[in-house]
Design an enzyme around this catalytic site. Structure first.
Site, mmCIF file in Angstrom:
data_model
loop_
_atom_site.group_PDB
_atom_site.id
_atom_site.type_symbol
_atom_site.label_atom_id
_atom_site.label_comp_id
_atom_site.label_asym_id
_atom_site.label_seq_id
_atom_site.Cartn_x
_atom_site.Cartn_y
_atom_site.Cartn_z
ATOM 1 N N ASP A 78 0.796 -1.222 0.000
ATOM 2 C CA ASP A 78 0.000 0.000 0.000
ATOM 3 C C ASP A 78 0.829 1.273 0.000
ATOM 4 O O ASP A 78 0.319 2.348 0.346
ATOM 5 C CB ASP A 78 -0.945 0.010 1.207
ATOM 6 N N ASP B 55 -6.706 -4.461 -3.960
ATOM 7 C CA ASP B 55 -6.410 -3.097 -3.527
ATOM 8 C C ASP B 55 -5.170 -2.536 -4.236
ATOM 9 O O ASP B 55 -5.060 -1.324 -4.454
ATOM 10 C CB ASP B 55 -6.163 -3.031 -2.019
#
Length: 366
Positions: free
Chosen positions: A87, A144
Site C-alpha cells: 500500500d 487493492d
C-alpha cells in the site's frame, strides 16, 4: 448544488485541521473522534491527500502547510520500522508525489521514487503479481494494489525507466485476467504458489466469502484500472473498468450507496452500507466517463453524480460540528467484526477527490 457543497466542505476541512492536527486518522466511531494510527498504517496518506487537494483547489497556504511534513514522517518510519508493504501508493501518492507535482520539491520526488522502487521489488515474476503484506503470505495478492499502481506508472514517466511500466502492466493484467470474474464482480485476495506462480484459490478477505462481491474491492478495481488506462492508453484496461462499473451500478440500492458486499445476503435488507466504496467508485466513474465518447460516458458520469448527491444529503456530517469526519456509515472489515457503521478516512478522501473532479480539478493524485 456543487458550489454550496464545496463551500461547506472548506468549512468542514478547516475544522478538521483544528480537530485532527497531526494525527494519522483511520476510523471515527460513534463519538465522531478520529483515532490516531501508527504512521506506517496503510491509511496514513489520505488525510494529507485531502489537504493537498484543498490547497490546489483554493490556493490557500494553510492546507499546504498542514500537508507538508507527511512524506518526511513516512520516510523516517520506513527507516525505523520497515512495516510498509503493497500500500505504499496509498501513502506516497497523496503526499510525496503530489507535493513534487505541485511544488517541485526534490525530497518529494526522491521519496516517491523510493516508494515506486519498493513496490516494484515486491513483484513475483513467476505469477505476475505484486505480493501483499509482510507476513508469511508469500503468494498472496490483493485487488487493492490496483490503486497503488499509479506510483509505478508515475515513476516510469519521470525517470524514463520502463521497468516500472512493465511491472505495473503485469499486475494490471493479472487483475484483468484473474481477479475480475466474467460477470464483472471481483475477487478480493488470490493465493498463488510463490515458486511456480500457479493460482491456488480465491480468499474471501474483507468480503463475505471467496465467491462474494465485496463492494470496496470492486471500487478499487474500477478506479484503479481507469487510472491504468490513463497512463497506458491500452483499451483492455478501460474495457475491464467498464465491466466492473456495470456490475457495481447494477447492484446499487435505491439510494445509490453500495452495501458492503453485493452478495452478502440475498435481500441485503439488514446489511450495512459502505460509503467508502461509494465514494471511491464515484471518483472512478468520473475518470471512466472522461475516457469514453460523450454519449457513452454520460451514463457513468450521471451515476457518479447520483452517488455523490446521496452521500452528501444522506450520509454527511455537515450539521455535526464536533464530528471529525465527513461521511458516516462506512464498513471496514465486517467478517472480522471491525469498523462497521463508522467513518473512514479513505471514504472522506475519495469523496473530496470526486467532488474536486466535478468542480474542474485537473490534477490527479492516483
Amino acid at each position: 448544488m456543487l458550489p454550496d457543497v464545496w463551500n461547506e466542505l472548506q468549512v468542514k476541512v478547516d475544522r478538521m485541521i483544528e480537530q485532527i492536527g497531526g494525527k494519522s486518522p483511520h476510523v471515527a466511531k460513534e463519538d465522531g473522534v478520529y483515532d490516531d494510527m501508527r504512521i506506517d498504517w496503510w491509511t496514513s496518506g489520505f488525510w494529507p491527500g485531502i489537504l493537498w487537494i484543498m490547497h490546489e483547489m483554493t490556493g490557500k497556504e494553510h492546507y499546504k502547510d498542514a500537508a507538508w511534513e507527511w512524506d518526511g514522517k513516512f520516510e523516517q518510519a520506513s527507516i525505523r520500522d520497515n512495516n510498509f508493504h503493497h500500500d505504499v501508493g496509498f501513502q506516497y501518492l497523496p503526499t510525496a508525489v503530489i507535493k513534487y507535482k505541485l511544488t517541485g520539491d526534490k525530497d518529494g520526488l526522491r521519496r516517491g521514487l523510493q516508494a515506486a522502487n519498493f513496490l516494484a521489488g515486491r513483484f513475483n515474476i513467476a505469477g505476475n503479481f505484486i505480493r501483499a503484506w509482510n507476513q508469511d503470505k508469500l503468494g498472496w495478492s490483493i485487488v487493492d494494489s490496483t490503486m497503488n499502481l499509479s506510483v509505478l506508472f508515475w515513476a516510469a514517466e519521470v525517470t524514463g525507466d520502463p521497468r516500472f511500466d512493465h511491472i505495473g502492466r503485469a499486475q494490471a493484467d493479472t487483475v484483468v485476467q484473474k481477479f475480475i470474474r466474467e460477470d464483472g464482480s471481483v475477487n478480493h485476495i488470490l493465493s498463488f504458489d510463490p515458486k511456480t506462480g500457479e493460482l491456488i484459490e480465491s480468499l474471501g478477505g474483507q468480503g463475505a466469502g471467496p465467491q462474494s462481491a465485496w463492494s470496496r474491492g470492486a471500487a478499487w478495481a474500477l478506479h484503479g484500472l481507469a487510472n491504468v488506462y490513463r497512463f497506458t492508453g491500452d483499451t483492455q484496461y478501460l474495457k475491464a473498468a467498464q465491466r466492473v462499473a456495470n456490475y457495481f451500478l447494477a447492484c446499487l440500492p435505491e439510494d445509490h450507496v453500495a452495501h458492503w458486499d453485493f452478495r452478502a445476503d440475498a435481500t441485503l435488507d439488514n446489511e450495512p452500507r459502505d460509503t467508502s466504496a461509494a465514494s471511491c467508485a464515484a471518483s472512478g466513474l468520473i475518470e471512466l466517463a472522461a475516457f469514453l465518447p460523450a454519449n457513452e460516458g454520460a451514463m457513468y458520469l450521471r451515476a457518479a453524480e447520483q452517488m455523490l448527491l446521496s452521500l452528501t444529503v444522506n450520509y454527511g456530517t455537515w450539521d455535526q460540528k464536533e464530528h471529525q469526519a465527513i461521511l458516516l456509515e462506512g464498513t471496514g472489515n465486517k467478517p472480522a467484526g471491525q469498523n462497521v457503521n463508522v467513518s473512514l478516512i479513505y471514504g472522506d478522501y475519495y469523496y473530496v477527490e470526486a467532488l474536486a473532479k466535478l468542480m474542474g480539478w485537473k490534477q490527479r493524485i492516483f
